[in-house]
Design a protein around this motif. Structure first.
Motif, mmCIF file in Angstrom:
data_model
loop_
_atom_site.group_PDB
_atom_site.id
_atom_site.type_symbol
_atom_site.label_atom_id
_atom_site.label_comp_id
_atom_site.label_asym_id
_atom_site.label_seq_id
_atom_site.Cartn_x
_atom_site.Cartn_y
_atom_site.Cartn_z
ATOM 1 N N GLY A 33 0.829 -1.211 0.000
ATOM 2 C CA GLY A 33 0.000 0.000 0.000
ATOM 3 C C GLY A 33 0.859 1.255 0.000
ATOM 4 O O GLY A 33 2.084 1.180 0.086
ATOM 5 N N HIS A 34 0.199 2.416 -0.098
ATOM 6 C CA HIS A 34 0.920 3.695 -0.038
ATOM 7 C C HIS A 34 0.157 4.662 0.847
ATOM 8 O O HIS A 34 -1.070 4.599 0.945
ATOM 9 C CB HIS A 34 1.095 4.275 -1.446
ATOM 10 C CG HIS A 34 -0.178 4.660 -2.122
ATOM 11 N ND1 HIS A 34 -0.784 5.879 -1.944
ATOM 12 C CD2 HIS A 34 -1.007 3.978 -2.963
ATOM 13 C CE1 HIS A 34 -1.895 5.946 -2.659
ATOM 14 N NE2 HIS A 34 -2.066 4.792 -3.278
ATOM 15 N N ARG A 35 0.911 5.550 1.509
ATOM 16 C CA ARG A 35 0.272 6.498 2.423
ATOM 17 C C ARG A 35 0.176 7.900 1.849
ATOM 18 O O ARG A 35 -0.444 8.771 2.454
ATOM 19 C CB ARG A 35 1.013 6.526 3.756
ATOM 20 C CG ARG A 35 2.430 7.094 3.691
ATOM 21 C CD ARG A 35 3.125 6.985 5.038
ATOM 22 N NE ARG A 35 4.432 7.616 5.087
ATOM 23 C CZ ARG A 35 5.566 7.065 4.647
ATOM 24 N NH1 ARG A 35 5.550 5.862 4.113
ATOM 25 N NH2 ARG A 35 6.707 7.715 4.765
ATOM 26 N N PHE B 30 -10.382 6.704 0.680
ATOM 27 C CA PHE B 30 -10.502 5.554 -0.233
ATOM 28 C C PHE B 30 -9.164 5.238 -0.889
ATOM 29 O O PHE B 30 -8.823 4.071 -1.118
ATOM 30 C CB PHE B 30 -11.582 5.873 -1.278
ATOM 31 C CG PHE B 30 -11.794 4.782 -2.290
ATOM 32 C CD1 PHE B 30 -12.333 3.556 -1.910
ATOM 33 C CD2 PHE B 30 -11.459 4.979 -3.621
ATOM 34 C CE1 PHE B 30 -12.520 2.544 -2.840
ATOM 35 C CE2 PHE B 30 -11.646 3.971 -4.565
ATOM 36 C CZ PHE B 30 -12.183 2.752 -4.168
ATOM 37 N N ASP B 31 -8.416 6.266 -1.201
ATOM 38 C CA ASP B 31 -7.109 6.094 -1.878
ATOM 39 C C ASP B 31 -6.035 6.708 -1.007
ATOM 40 O O ASP B 31 -5.658 7.839 -1.202
ATOM 41 C CB ASP B 31 -7.168 6.745 -3.265
ATOM 42 C CG ASP B 31 -5.928 6.436 -4.092
ATOM 43 O OD1 ASP B 31 -5.116 5.598 -3.670
ATOM 44 O OD2 ASP B 31 -5.766 7.053 -5.163
ATOM 45 N N MET B 32 -5.463 5.907 -0.052
ATOM 46 C CA MET B 32 -5.921 4.596 0.323
ATOM 47 C C MET B 32 -5.710 4.342 1.798
ATOM 48 O O MET B 32 -5.253 3.304 2.223
ATOM 49 C CB MET B 32 -5.242 3.520 -0.543
ATOM 50 C CG MET B 32 -3.727 3.545 -0.439
ATOM 51 S SD MET B 32 -3.013 2.047 -1.166
ATOM 52 C CE MET B 32 -3.291 0.874 0.146
ATOM 53 N N LYS B 33 -6.053 5.346 2.625
ATOM 54 C CA LYS B 33 -5.759 5.220 4.049
ATOM 55 C C LYS B 33 -6.596 4.147 4.728
ATOM 56 O O LYS B 33 -6.111 3.445 5.629
ATOM 57 C CB LYS B 33 -5.855 6.582 4.723
ATOM 58 C CG LYS B 33 -4.639 7.438 4.313
ATOM 59 C CD LYS B 33 -4.624 8.841 4.834
ATOM 60 C CE LYS B 33 -3.243 9.473 4.519
ATOM 61 N NZ LYS B 33 -3.203 10.902 4.825
ATOM 62 N N ASP C 69 5.229 7.313 -2.197
ATOM 63 C CA ASP C 69 5.379 8.079 -3.450
ATOM 64 C C ASP C 69 4.610 7.454 -4.619
ATOM 65 O O ASP C 69 4.935 7.709 -5.775
ATOM 66 C CB ASP C 69 6.864 8.220 -3.814
ATOM 67 C CG ASP C 69 7.513 6.871 -4.149
ATOM 68 O OD1 ASP C 69 6.924 5.822 -3.818
ATOM 69 O OD2 ASP C 69 8.607 6.879 -4.746
ATOM 70 N N GLU C 70 3.586 6.678 -4.317
ATOM 71 C CA GLU C 70 2.878 5.968 -5.391
ATOM 72 C C GLU C 70 2.180 6.916 -6.352
ATOM 73 O O GLU C 70 2.183 6.710 -7.565
ATOM 74 C CB GLU C 70 1.852 4.988 -4.795
ATOM 75 C CG GLU C 70 1.305 3.974 -5.789
ATOM 76 C CD GLU C 70 0.090 4.446 -6.571
ATOM 77 O OE1 GLU C 70 -0.257 3.818 -7.586
ATOM 78 O OE2 GLU C 70 -0.534 5.460 -6.186
ATOM 79 N N GLU C 71 1.589 7.965 -5.782
ATOM 80 C CA GLU C 71 0.787 8.872 -6.624
ATOM 81 C C GLU C 71 1.648 9.654 -7.614
ATOM 82 O O GLU C 71 1.127 10.260 -8.549
ATOM 83 C CB GLU C 71 -0.027 9.838 -5.758
ATOM 84 C CG GLU C 71 -1.058 9.170 -4.846
ATOM 85 C CD GLU C 71 -2.235 8.564 -5.621
ATOM 86 O OE1 GLU C 71 -2.269 8.678 -6.854
ATOM 87 O OE2 GLU C 71 -3.101 7.974 -4.961
ATOM 88 N N ILE C 72 2.959 9.675 -7.398
ATOM 89 C CA ILE C 72 3.825 10.377 -8.345
ATOM 90 C C ILE C 72 4.755 9.404 -9.067
ATOM 91 O O ILE C 72 5.812 9.775 -9.557
ATOM 92 C CB ILE C 72 4.619 11.521 -7.676
ATOM 93 C CG1 ILE C 72 5.288 11.028 -6.385
ATOM 94 C CG2 ILE C 72 3.718 12.704 -7.369
ATOM 95 C CD1 ILE C 72 6.251 12.046 -5.783
ATOM 96 N N LEU D 66 -3.463 -3.341 -1.633
ATOM 97 C CA LEU D 66 -4.563 -2.833 -0.809
ATOM 98 C C LEU D 66 -5.164 -1.540 -1.335
ATOM 99 O O LEU D 66 -5.728 -0.752 -0.581
ATOM 100 C CB LEU D 66 -4.064 -2.630 0.628
ATOM 101 C CG LEU D 66 -3.522 -3.895 1.309
ATOM 102 C CD1 LEU D 66 -2.830 -3.548 2.623
ATOM 103 C CD2 LEU D 66 -4.647 -4.902 1.545
ATOM 104 N N GLU D 67 -5.042 -1.295 -2.637
ATOM 105 C CA GLU D 67 -5.711 -0.136 -3.237
ATOM 106 C C GLU D 67 -7.224 -0.341 -3.142
ATOM 107 O O GLU D 67 -7.704 -1.463 -2.984
ATOM 108 C CB GLU D 67 -5.328 -0.006 -4.726
ATOM 109 C CG GLU D 67 -3.887 0.388 -4.970
ATOM 110 C CD GLU D 67 -3.641 1.897 -4.876
ATOM 111 O OE1 GLU D 67 -4.567 2.652 -4.545
ATOM 112 O OE2 GLU D 67 -2.499 2.298 -5.133
ATOM 113 N N GLY D 68 -7.972 0.759 -3.284
ATOM 114 C CA GLY D 68 -9.421 0.689 -3.230
ATOM 115 C C GLY D 68 -9.987 -0.233 -4.309
ATOM 116 O O GLY D 68 -9.372 -0.429 -5.362
HETATM 117 ZN ZN LIG Z 1 -3.718 4.583 -4.517
#
Ligand SMILES: [Zn+2]
Length: 371
Positions: A73-75, A102-105, A131-134, A156-158
Motif C-alpha cells: 500500500g501507499h500512504r 478511499f485512496d488509500m488510508k 510516493d505511489e501517486e507520483i 490494498l488499493e481501493g
Molecule cells: Zn492509490
C-alpha cells in the motif's frame, strides 16, 4: 471494531500526506507507525529511500520462510495540505468521506487489522510506501525486491465499483513529440517556412489511427502547444500522447510505431521523448489469487466476489510484470478516488479484513503452485 477503525482512520486522514511534500509524508509515516503498532502490537521497520519518503514495513514469520505474501500500500495522497481542514473526515449513513480515505488510508488499516488477526508465525510482509501517486520512482526498487521473495502480492488499493477486485490494469506510456520546422513570415513568404504545427496535426491524426480500443489500446493526445505569433509560420510544436494498453505486446508495438512515425522524412524533424512508464498487469497474473479469494469469500458467507479490468495504474503493475501473482483492489470498498466526493463504505470495508487474513493464511498453508 467500527469505532476503533474509524478513530484510526481519522488519525491517518488528519496526518495529511501530499506526495510532493516530503515532510508531510514522513509525519504521516510517524502517525501510521504509531497507529499500526497499536493495532498489531509491533512497530514497523522504517526504511529510508533515496530521493523520496521512507517506507514502513511490518515483516512477520521466519525470515526465510517459504510462501511469504506481500501486502502492499501507499500512504501519500493527491490532496494538498489544508484539505482536511476544509473538508474534515465525516461519517454519514455508513459512509465515511474525507481526503484520502478511499485512496488509500482505509486500505492501510485493512492490512494492519488483517495482520492483527494472523498468527505471528505466518510469513507476511506489509509494505507501505509514500510516493505511489507520483510514479513510485524512489520506492520501486524496494517494492520489486520485496515482491521477488514472495509467492504472491495482494495490493490494498481501493476496490473497483461495487467492491470488485482488480484483476487487470492497463499499462501506461507517455510521449512528448517535439516538432522542429522553420519559421517564416506568414504573409510575405510563407512558402519559405516549414510548418511545425501542420506536422503536429498530422501526427495527431496518425496517432488516432494506431488505437484499438476493442482490445484495450488507446492513444490519447492530451497536451499541445505551437507557434510564436499570429503571423509567423511556426517552427516549433510540442505534442503529448497518453497511451494505455491492456497487453504488453501492444504496448511494445505502439512504442515502435510512434518512433517510426516521428522518424518519417520531411521538412519538419520530430524528436520523441518518453516511452513505457508502467507495464500492464495482465489477467493471468491474478487468476489463481482471484480463485482463492472467491473461495474464501464463499467460506466466509460473503456475497460472490466480482472482479474488473481497469485502466488506472498502481504498484500492482510493477509486481505483476515481474511474473509474481498479483491481485489488486483488496483495500477499501467505496469510490471517488482523486475526487472531492471520495468515500468509503465502512461495513463493506471491514469485511475485507477477514477475507485478507484468510487469503494470507490459506496461501501460507497451501502455497500457489510454483511458477
Ligand atoms: Zn492509490
Amino acid at each position: 471494531m467500527v469505532e476503533g477503525f474509524t478513530a484510526a482512520l481519522r488519525a491517518l486522514v488528519e496526518a495529511e500526506s501530499p506526495s510532493a511534500d516530503l515532510l508531510a509524508v514522513e509525519e504521516c509515516g510517524d502517525r501510521l507507525a504509531a497507529v499500526g503498532e497499536s493495532i498489531t502490537g509491533a512497530a514497523p521497520e522504517r526504511i529510508p529511500l533515496e530521493g523520496g519518503p521512507s517506507a514502513l514495513m511490518w515483516r512477520r514469520g521466519e525470515e526465510d520462510a517459504p510462501g511469504r505474501v506481500l501486502l502492499l500500500g501507499h500512504r501519500d495522497t493527491v490532496w494538498p495540505r489544508g484539505t482536511a481542514a476544509q473538508r474534515p473526515m465525516a461519517a454519514e449513513g455508513g459512509r465515511i468521506r474525507g481526503p484520502g480515505v478511499f485512496d488509500m488510508k482505509a486500505g492501510l488499516l485493512v492490512g494492519l487489522y488483517a495482520l492483527a488477526r494472523l498468527d505471528p508465525r505466518v510469513p507476511v510482509t506489509l509494505l507501505v510506501t509514500g510516493d505511489e501517486e507520483i510514479g513510485s520512482a524512489s520506492s520501486r526498487e524496494l517494492i520489486e525486491a520485496q515482491a521477488r521473495e514472495c509467492q504472491a502480492v495482494l495490493v490494498l488499493e481501493g476496490a473497483a465499483e461495487g467492491g470488485a477486485l482488480k484483476r487487470a490494469r492497463k499499462g501506461w506510456s507517455i510521449y512528448t513529440l517535439r516538432c522542429r520546422g522553420r519559421s517564416a513570415h506568414a504573409g510575405l513568404e510563407p512558402h519559405k517556412g516549414a510548418n511545425a504545427l501542420v506536422r503536429m496535426a498530422e501526427l495527431v491524426a496518425e496517432a488516432a489511427r494506431i488505437e484499438a480500443p476493442d482490445r484495450g489500446l488507446t492513444v490519447t493526445p492530451t497536451l499541445a502547444q505551437a507557434g510564436q505569433t499570429v503571423n509567423t509560420v511556426p517552427d516549433c510544436a510540442e505534442l503529448h500522447l497518453d497511451v494505455r494498453a491492456a497487453r504488453s505486446a501492444d504496448q511494445h508495438s505502439v512504442d515502435g510505431t510512434i518512433r517510426a512515425l516521428a522518424a518519417a522524412p520531411g521538412e519538419v524533424a520530430v524528436e520523441v521523448e518518453g516511452g513505457r512508464n508502467r507495464p500492464p498487469m495482465e489477467e493471468d497474473a491474478a487468476a489463481a489469487l482471484l480463485e482463492r479469494a472467491a473461495r474464501h469469500a464463499r467460506e466466509l458467507g460473503e456475497r460472490p466476489l466480482e472482479s474488473a479490468a481497469v485502466g488506472g495504474i498502481s504498484d500492482a503493475n510493477l509486481c505483476a510484470a515481474m511474473g509474481v501473482p498479483t491481485l489488486d483492489g483488496l483495500g477499501a470498498v467505496g469510490g471517488g478516488p482523486h475526487a472531492e466526493h471520495e468515500w468509503v463504505d465502512i461495513d463493506a470495508t471491514l469485511h475485507r479484513i477477514p477475507l485478507i487474513s484468510a487469503l494470507v493464511d490459506g496461501l501460507a498453508e497451501h502455497p500457489l503452485p510454483d511458477r
